[in-house]
Scaffold this motif. Sequence first.
Motif, PDB file in Angstrom:
ATOM      1  N   TRP A  55       6.749   3.026  -8.093  1.00  0.00           N
ATOM      2  CA  TRP A  55       5.498   3.452  -8.700  1.00  0.00           C
ATOM      3  C   TRP A  55       5.365   4.962  -8.517  1.00  0.00           C
ATOM      4  CZ3 TRP A  55       2.430  -0.562 -10.732  1.00  0.00           C
ATOM      5  CH2 TRP A  55       2.792  -1.838 -10.343  1.00  0.00           C
ATOM      6  N   LEU A  56       4.923   5.664  -9.592  1.00  0.00           N
ATOM      7  CA  LEU A  56       4.704   7.108  -9.514  1.00  0.00           C
ATOM      8  C   LEU A  56       3.296   7.441  -9.971  1.00  0.00           C
ATOM      9  CD1 LEU A  56       8.029   8.662 -10.913  1.00  0.00           C
ATOM     10  CD2 LEU A  56       7.374   8.271  -8.531  1.00  0.00           C
ATOM     11  N   LEU A  57       2.726   8.465  -9.346  1.00  0.00           N
ATOM     12  CA  LEU A  57       1.389   8.934  -9.705  1.00  0.00           C
ATOM     13  C   LEU A  57       1.473   9.870 -10.906  1.00  0.00           C
ATOM     14  CD1 LEU A  57       0.070   9.733  -6.122  1.00  0.00           C
ATOM     15  CD2 LEU A  57      -0.801   7.927  -7.628  1.00  0.00           C
ATOM     16  N   ASP A  58       0.545   9.676 -11.853  1.00  0.00           N
ATOM     17  CA  ASP A  58       0.500  10.585 -12.999  1.00  0.00           C
ATOM     18  C   ASP A  58      -0.445  11.743 -12.698  1.00  0.00           C
ATOM     19  OD1 ASP A  58      -2.027   9.533 -13.190  1.00  0.00           O
ATOM     20  OD2 ASP A  58      -1.627   8.325 -14.979  1.00  0.00           O
ATOM     21  N   ALA A 128       6.882  11.585  -1.165  1.00  0.00           N
ATOM     22  CA  ALA A 128       6.138  12.847  -1.065  1.00  0.00           C
ATOM     23  C   ALA A 128       7.109  13.964  -0.723  1.00  0.00           C
ATOM     24  CB  ALA A 128       5.038  12.742  -0.006  1.00  0.00           C
ATOM     25  N   HIS A 129       6.802  15.182  -1.205  1.00  0.00           N
ATOM     26  CA  HIS A 129       7.592  16.355  -0.853  1.00  0.00           C
ATOM     27  C   HIS A 129       6.678  17.573  -0.880  1.00  0.00           C
ATOM     28  CE1 HIS A 129       7.622  16.707  -5.251  1.00  0.00           C
ATOM     29  NE2 HIS A 129       7.828  18.003  -5.065  1.00  0.00           N
ATOM     30  N   ASP A 130       6.858  18.417   0.125  1.00  0.00           N
ATOM     31  CA  ASP A 130       6.096  19.664   0.218  1.00  0.00           C
ATOM     32  C   ASP A 130       4.593  19.429   0.148  1.00  0.00           C
ATOM     33  OD1 ASP A 130       8.552  20.941   0.313  1.00  0.00           O
ATOM     34  OD2 ASP A 130       8.587  21.313  -1.861  1.00  0.00           O
ATOM     35  N   GLY A 131       4.123  18.328   0.791  1.00  0.00           N
ATOM     36  CA  GLY A 131       2.702  18.026   0.799  1.00  0.00           C
ATOM     37  C   GLY A 131       2.184  17.443  -0.501  1.00  0.00           C
ATOM     38  N   HIS A 132       3.068  17.199  -1.477  1.00  0.00           N
ATOM     39  CA  HIS A 132       2.648  16.662  -2.771  1.00  0.00           C
ATOM     40  C   HIS A 132       2.987  15.189  -2.813  1.00  0.00           C
ATOM     41  CE1 HIS A 132       2.812  15.826  -7.108  1.00  0.00           C
ATOM     42  NE2 HIS A 132       1.872  16.773  -7.196  1.00  0.00           N
ATOM     43  N   LYS A 133       1.975  14.347  -3.148  1.00  0.00           N
ATOM     44  CA  LYS A 133       2.154  12.903  -3.210  1.00  0.00           C
ATOM     45  C   LYS A 133       2.703  12.528  -4.592  1.00  0.00           C
ATOM     46  CE  LYS A 133      -0.109  12.863   0.721  1.00  0.00           C
ATOM     47  NZ  LYS A 133      -0.608  14.255   0.725  1.00  0.00           N
ATOM     48  N   GLY A 135       4.197   9.115  -5.192  1.00  0.00           N
ATOM     49  CA  GLY A 135       4.081   7.687  -5.461  1.00  0.00           C
ATOM     50  C   GLY A 135       4.602   6.896  -4.297  1.00  0.00           C
ATOM     51  N   LEU A 136       5.200   5.724  -4.570  1.00  0.00           N
ATOM     52  CA  LEU A 136       5.755   4.919  -3.484  1.00  0.00           C
ATOM     53  C   LEU A 136       6.808   3.972  -4.034  1.00  0.00           C
ATOM     54  CD1 LEU A 136       4.406   1.852  -3.790  1.00  0.00           C
ATOM     55  CD2 LEU A 136       2.444   2.991  -2.771  1.00  0.00           C
ATOM     56  N   ILE A 137       7.619   3.468  -3.080  1.00  0.00           N
ATOM     57  CA  ILE A 137       8.597   2.419  -3.382  1.00  0.00           C
ATOM     58  C   ILE A 137       8.122   1.164  -2.666  1.00  0.00           C
ATOM     59  CG2 ILE A 137      10.982   1.660  -3.161  1.00  0.00           C
ATOM     60  CD1 ILE A 137      11.841   4.547  -3.202  1.00  0.00           C
ATOM     61  N   GLU A 138       8.033   0.076  -3.407  1.00  0.00           N
ATOM     62  CA  GLU A 138       7.528  -1.191  -2.869  1.00  0.00           C
ATOM     63  C   GLU A 138       8.671  -2.195  -2.820  1.00  0.00           C
ATOM     64  OE1 GLU A 138       3.814  -4.235  -3.767  1.00  0.00           O
ATOM     65  OE2 GLU A 138       4.723  -3.114  -5.431  1.00  0.00           O
TER      66      GLU A 138
END
Length: 682
Positions: A55-58, A128-133, A135-138
């Motif tokens: 899942w990725l955040l838009d 997350a990378h460099d403080g930027h969210k 998404g996640l892997i489920e």
Amino acid sequence: MSVNQQTVEETKAQIRGLVNEIASLAKSGATAEEFYPELLSRIITALAAAGGAIWLLDDDKHLKLQYQINAEPSILADDTDDSVRHSRLISRAANAGQSLLVPPYSGTSDGESGGNPTRYLLVLGALAHDGHKDGLIEIFQRPDTAPETQRGYLRFLEQMCSLAAEWLRSQKLRSLGDRQTLWQQADSFARAAHESLDLKETAYVVANEGRRLIGCDRVSVAIKKGRKCKVEAISGQDTIENRSNIVTALNRLATRVVAAGEPLWHDGATEDLPPQIEEALEDYVDQSYGRNIAVLPLREPQRKLGGEEEGAAGEIDRDDAHRGEVIGALIVEQIETDIPQEIFRQRCDLVYEHGTRAIANSQSHSNLFLMPLWRLLGRATWILRARTLPKTLAVVGLIAAVIAGLTFIKKDFNLSAEGTLEPTVRRQIFAAIDGEVIDVLVQRNSKVTAGQELVRLRNPDIAIQLEELEGQLRSALAELRKVKAQQYGQLEPADRTALQGQEFELETKIESLRKKLALQRERESQLIIRSPIDGVVTTWDVEDTLRSRPIMTGQVLLEVADLSKPYSLKLELPEKREGHLDHYVKERGGDDDLRVTYILATDPTMDALEAALPVTSISNRAESHEEHGAVIEMEALPSQTPLRDLSPSPGASVIANIHCGRAASGFVFFHEIYEWLCKFFF
């Protein structure tokens, strides 16, 4: 125990191999379509899990499913309680950037809370990378494992998420680089499109630079003129052949799409198109072989009329910017390239936004009253600057001096005419009777005397008629002698009277036959062509022209001229120059001869010879001429003394000048140009 240890080592080696594969995949330049399936399948294999999802955040911080393997159908359904609870759970975890272990069927019954509605243990790894969210892997894991093993699942997933985050970071950097390149290209295109206010130049810039920005195969710009559109520019082409079939078809397609007023996006299907557009589109596709074609009507941006602070032109209405009058069309074609449809449309819109404004501004500028004149005057102001003013005054003075010289300096005004030198005594020799040439006794330039035989003809009919008449005459004479002899015997008065009547009849017949025979012999004598005068044969190639040739009565055979007699100059003046000659004759008055000078066409370097042109020899009517259309014929009398030394051939071509006084040198030099302009523009 050793077998179990060996199995554990093999499993660890397998996991390490999967981890190495994931690390290599994350560092590769794989696309999202390639990376997500490979990543998730290796994680599931390494953890021996039942399934998983990425899942990725838009941009709005909402999770979007990118890829899944064996995910629970209940959490993927729309607007179910299980999907809502699950969505809240993973959204909270993704936005918080937390990695979690969520037991099966966990969570409160509160409708506002999230939870795990599945029978699996949910292992959630934050991306997350460099403080930027991101998404996640489920991962959907079996719940019947020890807590320590579950925490191991979570640690492993966190490591894999860090590798995936690196890939996401590189993808974002690449996307930002592509976006920066695109905006640099767009900025370059915008500056080039708005650089000129010349309509044709702007159309070429939009076509060529627009093709580079979109990355397509061809871009064309059509401008609306009246009710039709005409292609003004095609990318990659300096000139356009408007009569070619493909340009004609493109004009027709643009005209019909512009008439409809709606953009046309063609990717192969034509079922929903109006018949007029479908017909024009198929006709053009058959010739251009375009796979994707976009025809976008160019509309003039509408402006709000504002107060003084907004300027005279007004402000562009951004909400209604592309609902103005249609001024043309932008045609974008893909033949071989395969740009994604979304990117293709975005770039077409970008070219359209700048192109329609640039073309509208250029068209408005070009349509200003007397704009070509104002542009010329604006470019000419440099001649009045301080540095160039002395040069300008010098050039103006020189031009004024030239004009004064052309006006006040007089020059001989001559009318050019063409003609031939002809002997005044010459005879064309005709055939007096039909016949066939059997002998030619002279050649060109042969000197002949009056009565000399020139050509001999043959007429078989005359010979036959002579033979018949001579036979009839002999028979009549024999019969007459017989009748006269019979009268010497003892005859009855009636018989003597009859014989005397026969004798008279035969004498009459004989006299008639002798007259006919004389006429036929006279005709026979006409088969010999004789020279009527002393002179020289002037006909070219007499023998080859006449020998064995059938001749008809009245046909010209040759010409004999007496070269000892004076020559005359036969001139032909083009009718368009007759007005100048008539004006000069009336102006000078009287019937004095006009002065003529001429040279032989065979020797243009010779000194001009003199001739006198009697006004009475000028024809009052025009004659048709193959080269000049209509000519005025006239006859001049040349001076004979120089001609005796030159001995020109009869019929020699000459170039003559008829002197018509003096006139302003400007008129002498440019009167034909002035007359041509008057003919076509007045």
